[in-house]
Design a protein around this motif. Structure first.
Motif, PDB file in Angstrom:
ATOM      1  N   ASP A  36       0.826  -1.214   0.000  1.00 28.24           N
ATOM      2  CA  ASP A  36       0.000   0.000   0.000  1.00 28.24           C
ATOM      3  C   ASP A  36       0.860   1.264   0.000  1.00 28.24           C
ATOM      4  O   ASP A  36       0.548   2.247  -0.685  1.00 28.24           O
ATOM      5  CB  ASP A  36      -0.923   0.009   1.218  1.00 28.24           C
ATOM      6  CG  ASP A  36      -2.128  -0.914   1.060  1.00 28.24           C
ATOM      7  OD1 ASP A  36      -2.319  -1.443  -0.049  1.00 28.24           O
ATOM      8  OD2 ASP A  36      -2.851  -1.113   2.053  1.00 28.24           O
ATOM      9  N   ILE A  37       1.947   1.255   0.760  1.00 26.20           N
ATOM     10  CA  ILE A  37       2.804   2.437   0.854  1.00 26.20           C
ATOM     11  C   ILE A  37       3.493   2.708  -0.476  1.00 26.20           C
ATOM     12  O   ILE A  37       3.498   3.841  -0.974  1.00 26.20           O
ATOM     13  CB  ILE A  37       3.841   2.258   1.973  1.00 26.20           C
ATOM     14  CG1 ILE A  37       3.158   2.275   3.338  1.00 26.20           C
ATOM     15  CG2 ILE A  37       4.910   3.352   1.904  1.00 26.20           C
ATOM     16  CD1 ILE A  37       4.064   1.833   4.477  1.00 26.20           C
ATOM     17  N   ILE A  38       4.083   1.678  -1.079  1.00 25.54           N
ATOM     18  CA  ILE A  38       4.800   1.870  -2.342  1.00 25.54           C
ATOM     19  C   ILE A  38       3.822   2.249  -3.445  1.00 25.54           C
ATOM     20  O   ILE A  38       4.106   3.124  -4.273  1.00 25.54           O
ATOM     21  CB  ILE A  38       5.601   0.613  -2.709  1.00 25.54           C
ATOM     22  CG1 ILE A  38       6.649   0.320  -1.623  1.00 25.54           C
ATOM     23  CG2 ILE A  38       6.300   0.796  -4.054  1.00 25.54           C
ATOM     24  CD1 ILE A  38       7.331  -1.028  -1.775  1.00 25.54           C
ATOM     25  N   SER A  64       8.104  -8.759  -2.235  1.00 24.94           N
ATOM     26  CA  SER A  64       6.769  -9.267  -2.573  1.00 24.94           C
ATOM     27  C   SER A  64       5.876  -8.151  -3.099  1.00 24.94           C
ATOM     28  O   SER A  64       5.110  -8.346  -4.057  1.00 24.94           O
ATOM     29  CB  SER A  64       6.127  -9.921  -1.346  1.00 24.94           C
ATOM     30  OG  SER A  64       6.882 -11.033  -0.913  1.00 24.94           O
ATOM     31  N   ALA A  65       5.967  -6.973  -2.483  1.00 21.44           N
ATOM     32  CA  ALA A  65       5.156  -5.832  -2.912  1.00 21.44           C
ATOM     33  C   ALA A  65       5.528  -5.409  -4.331  1.00 21.44           C
ATOM     34  O   ALA A  65       4.657  -5.115  -5.152  1.00 21.44           O
ATOM     35  CB  ALA A  65       5.337  -4.664  -1.954  1.00 21.44           C
ATOM     36  N   LEU A  66       6.810  -5.399  -4.647  1.00 21.51           N
ATOM     37  CA  LEU A  66       7.251  -5.005  -5.981  1.00 21.51           C
ATOM     38  C   LEU A  66       6.784  -5.997  -7.048  1.00 21.51           C
ATOM     39  O   LEU A  66       6.410  -5.602  -8.155  1.00 21.51           O
ATOM     40  CB  LEU A  66       8.771  -4.868  -6.017  1.00 21.51           C
ATOM     41  CG  LEU A  66       9.374  -3.731  -5.179  1.00 21.51           C
ATOM     42  CD1 LEU A  66      10.894  -3.749  -5.262  1.00 21.51           C
ATOM     43  CD2 LEU A  66       8.827  -2.376  -5.608  1.00 21.51           C
ATOM     44  N   ILE A  67       6.776  -7.274  -6.702  1.00 18.89           N
ATOM     45  CA  ILE A  67       6.279  -8.284  -7.637  1.00 18.89           C
ATOM     46  C   ILE A  67       4.792  -8.068  -7.908  1.00 18.89           C
ATOM     47  O   ILE A  67       4.330  -8.146  -9.055  1.00 18.89           O
ATOM     48  CB  ILE A  67       6.546  -9.700  -7.084  1.00 18.89           C
ATOM     49  CG1 ILE A  67       8.051  -9.983  -7.089  1.00 18.89           C
ATOM     50  CG2 ILE A  67       5.796 -10.748  -7.903  1.00 18.89           C
ATOM     51  CD1 ILE A  67       8.436 -11.274  -6.396  1.00 18.89           C
ATOM     52  N   ASP A 101       0.450  -5.303 -11.399  1.00 19.41           N
ATOM     53  CA  ASP A 101      -0.500  -4.194 -11.515  1.00 19.41           C
ATOM     54  C   ASP A 101      -0.152  -3.252 -12.665  1.00 19.41           C
ATOM     55  O   ASP A 101      -0.950  -2.371 -13.013  1.00 19.41           O
ATOM     56  CB  ASP A 101      -0.528  -3.377 -10.223  1.00 19.41           C
ATOM     57  CG  ASP A 101      -1.125  -4.136  -9.054  1.00 19.41           C
ATOM     58  OD1 ASP A 101      -1.797  -5.158  -9.293  1.00 19.41           O
ATOM     59  OD2 ASP A 101      -0.912  -3.718  -7.901  1.00 19.41           O
ATOM     60  N   GLY A 102       1.050  -3.389 -13.221  1.00 11.40           N
ATOM     61  CA  GLY A 102       1.475  -2.514 -14.301  1.00 11.40           C
ATOM     62  C   GLY A 102       2.131  -1.230 -13.833  1.00 11.40           C
ATOM     63  O   GLY A 102       2.317  -0.306 -14.626  1.00 11.40           O
ATOM     64  N   LEU A 103       2.513  -1.156 -12.559  1.00 19.59           N
ATOM     65  CA  LEU A 103       3.121   0.061 -12.028  1.00 19.59           C
ATOM     66  C   LEU A 103       4.640  -0.033 -11.915  1.00 19.59           C
ATOM     67  O   LEU A 103       5.318   0.997 -11.808  1.00 19.59           O
ATOM     68  CB  LEU A 103       2.537   0.376 -10.645  1.00 19.59           C
ATOM     69  CG  LEU A 103       1.036   0.648 -10.599  1.00 19.59           C
ATOM     70  CD1 LEU A 103       0.590   0.902  -9.170  1.00 19.59           C
ATOM     71  CD2 LEU A 103       0.662   1.817 -11.485  1.00 19.59           C
ATOM     72  N   VAL A 104       5.170  -1.232 -11.915  1.00 16.00           N
ATOM     73  CA  VAL A 104       6.609  -1.466 -11.732  1.00 16.00           C
ATOM     74  C   VAL A 104       7.067  -2.430 -12.814  1.00 16.00           C
ATOM     75  O   VAL A 104       6.303  -3.294 -13.260  1.00 16.00           O
ATOM     76  CB  VAL A 104       6.888  -2.051 -10.330  1.00 16.00           C
ATOM     77  CG1 VAL A 104       8.309  -2.593 -10.219  1.00 16.00           C
ATOM     78  CG2 VAL A 104       6.645  -0.998  -9.252  1.00 16.00           C
ATOM     79  N   GLU A 105       8.313  -2.261 -13.250  1.00 15.12           N
ATOM     80  CA  GLU A 105       8.890  -3.238 -14.166  1.00 15.12           C
ATOM     81  C   GLU A 105      10.292  -3.588 -13.707  1.00 15.12           C
ATOM     82  O   GLU A 105      10.990  -2.769 -13.090  1.00 15.12           O
ATOM     83  CB  GLU A 105       8.902  -2.722 -15.606  1.00 15.12           C
ATOM     84  CG  GLU A 105       9.645  -1.424 -15.827  1.00 15.12           C
ATOM     85  CD  GLU A 105       9.448  -0.898 -17.245  1.00 15.12           C
ATOM     86  OE1 GLU A 105       8.846  -1.613 -18.061  1.00 15.12           O
ATOM     87  OE2 GLU A 105       9.908   0.229 -17.530  1.00 15.12           O
ATOM     88  N   ARG A 162      19.105  -2.998 -14.117  1.00 17.30           N
ATOM     89  CA  ARG A 162      18.657  -1.871 -13.283  1.00 17.30           C
ATOM     90  C   ARG A 162      17.813  -2.310 -12.098  1.00 17.30           C
ATOM     91  O   ARG A 162      17.573  -1.530 -11.183  1.00 17.30           O
ATOM     92  CB  ARG A 162      17.851  -0.879 -14.127  1.00 17.30           C
ATOM     93  CG  ARG A 162      18.650  -0.187 -15.219  1.00 17.30           C
ATOM     94  CD  ARG A 162      17.760   0.773 -15.976  1.00 17.30           C
ATOM     95  NE  ARG A 162      17.275   1.846 -15.121  1.00 17.30           N
ATOM     96  CZ  ARG A 162      16.224   2.617 -15.415  1.00 17.30           C
ATOM     97  NH1 ARG A 162      15.543   2.403 -16.527  1.00 17.30           N
ATOM     98  NH2 ARG A 162      15.852   3.572 -14.596  1.00 17.30           N
ATOM     99  N   GLY A 163      17.344  -3.542 -12.111  1.00 17.13           N
ATOM    100  CA  GLY A 163      16.442  -3.975 -11.052  1.00 17.13           C
ATOM    101  C   GLY A 163      15.049  -3.432 -11.287  1.00 17.13           C
ATOM    102  O   GLY A 163      14.628  -3.226 -12.425  1.00 17.13           O
ATOM    103  N   ALA A 164      14.321  -3.167 -10.204  1.00 16.10           N
ATOM    104  CA  ALA A 164      12.946  -2.675 -10.318  1.00 16.10           C
ATOM    105  C   ALA A 164      12.928  -1.160 -10.481  1.00 16.10           C
ATOM    106  O   ALA A 164      13.679  -0.446  -9.809  1.00 16.10           O
ATOM    107  CB  ALA A 164      12.148  -3.071  -9.088  1.00 16.10           C
ATOM    108  N   VAL A 165      12.066  -0.678 -11.375  1.00 17.72           N
ATOM    109  CA  VAL A 165      11.874   0.757 -11.562  1.00 17.72           C
ATOM    110  C   VAL A 165      10.382   1.034 -11.701  1.00 17.72           C
ATOM    111  O   VAL A 165       9.602   0.147 -12.067  1.00 17.72           O
ATOM    112  CB  VAL A 165      12.608   1.293 -12.816  1.00 17.72           C
ATOM    113  CG1 VAL A 165      14.101   1.085 -12.709  1.00 17.72           C
ATOM    114  CG2 VAL A 165      12.061   0.648 -14.078  1.00 17.72           C
ATOM    115  N   VAL A 166       9.984   2.257 -11.403  1.00 20.13           N
ATOM    116  CA  VAL A 166       8.606   2.672 -11.649  1.00 20.13           C
ATOM    117  C   VAL A 166       8.397   2.724 -13.162  1.00 20.13           C
ATOM    118  O   VAL A 166       9.177   3.353 -13.887  1.00 20.13           O
ATOM    119  CB  VAL A 166       8.317   4.042 -11.023  1.00 20.13           C
ATOM    120  CG1 VAL A 166       6.879   4.468 -11.309  1.00 20.13           C
ATOM    121  CG2 VAL A 166       8.559   4.002  -9.516  1.00 20.13           C
TER     122      VAL A 166
END
Length: 257
Positions: free
Chosen positions: A44-46, A79-82, A87-91, A96-100
């Motif tokens: 929820d926070i991210i 887990s939140a990033l996955i 949801d289509g908000l992170v890739e 680079r790892g995870a990015v918005v």
């Protein structure tokens, strides 16, 4: 126009470095109680930080930094990033790892083409089965959304209005598709109220009035006009950002619908 996702009268704010981390920590402080799961809290926070622009498109999401700012371990953040990827908000990128996730002008144009097709049809179908009770809820939710100025509360109120308008309870798959499309282009822009033109200032009441009158053609035209205005504002913003790059992190823009 109001940036009910519409025209742009000022550049979007960007947060960077320690400023973004401090903002994330403040969000975490607001969410720190009432959760049975740290995973849900981290998600929820991210998610809120992405939608309100605290974490803008292209921002690198370092798990260690996020975990420290939120006050949790890396596991719930991972887990939140996955989940946010689905949801289509992170890739995720190999290096680079995870990015918005960012959105191109072409992708945004396609999203709005699909939204107009799907949402106008959803509105017509829903109006054919509109009850007095639903109409009353719709008017209340629309006024709640108009009363909110920015951020997560506005996003939630607006989402609730359209979920009721399109009868999400009876048509959950249709609503899921609509909501996914809204999130794809929404991201940090979803919570902004653009200022500069009041053409959409009372769109919730106007749309509800047309629904109450049973005038499907008028209601669909209002919705189409709104979505086209939103689309044009978003396309202008994305085109400007693609040539000028991120704006400096000075001040906050007003949140929109």
């Amino acid at each position: 126009m109001t940036r009910d996702e519409n025209a742009v009268d000022e550049q979007p704010t960007r947060t960077s470095g320690g400023e973004g981390e401090d903002a994330l920590a403040r969000l975490a402080g607001r969410h720190a109680t009432g959760y049975r799961s740290v995973g849900v809290m981290a998600y929820d926070i991210i998610r809120e930080a992405i939608l309100d622009g605290t974490l803008p498109p292209g921002h690198k999401l370092r798990q260690e930094t996020l975990a420290e700012s939120i006050g949790v371990s890396r596991l719930p953040v991972r887990s939140a990033l996955i989940q946010l990827e689905s949801d289509g908000l992170v890739e995720f990128h190999d290096r680079r790892g995870a990015v918005v996730k960012s959105l191109s002008v072409e992708q945004a144009r396609e999203v709005y083409h699909l939204r107009i097709l799907l949402e106008t049809e959803a509105l017509r179908s829903s109006m054919g089965e509109m009850s007095d009770a639903r109409l009353e809820r719709l008017r209340m939710l629309g006024r709640t959304a108009d009363a909110e100025q920015e951020g997560a509360d506005f996003v939630e109120a607006r989402t609730a209005f359209y979920a009721e308008l399109y009868d999400a309870t009876r048509r959950p798959i249709q609503w899921e598709l609509i909501d996914q499309l809204r999130l794809k282009v929404g991201r940090y822009m979803l919570g902004w109220r653009l200022v500069g033109d009041d053409a959409h200032q009372h769109s919730h009441d106007e749309l509800t009035d047309a629904v109450a009158a049973g005038d499907a053609d008028a209601a669909v035209e209002l919705l189409r006009h709104h979505l086209e205005g939103v689309r044009d504002g978003v396309l202008d913003m994305l085109a400007a950002e693609s040539t000028a790059g991120p704006a400096p992190a000075t001040g906050r823009r007003r949140s929109g619908r």
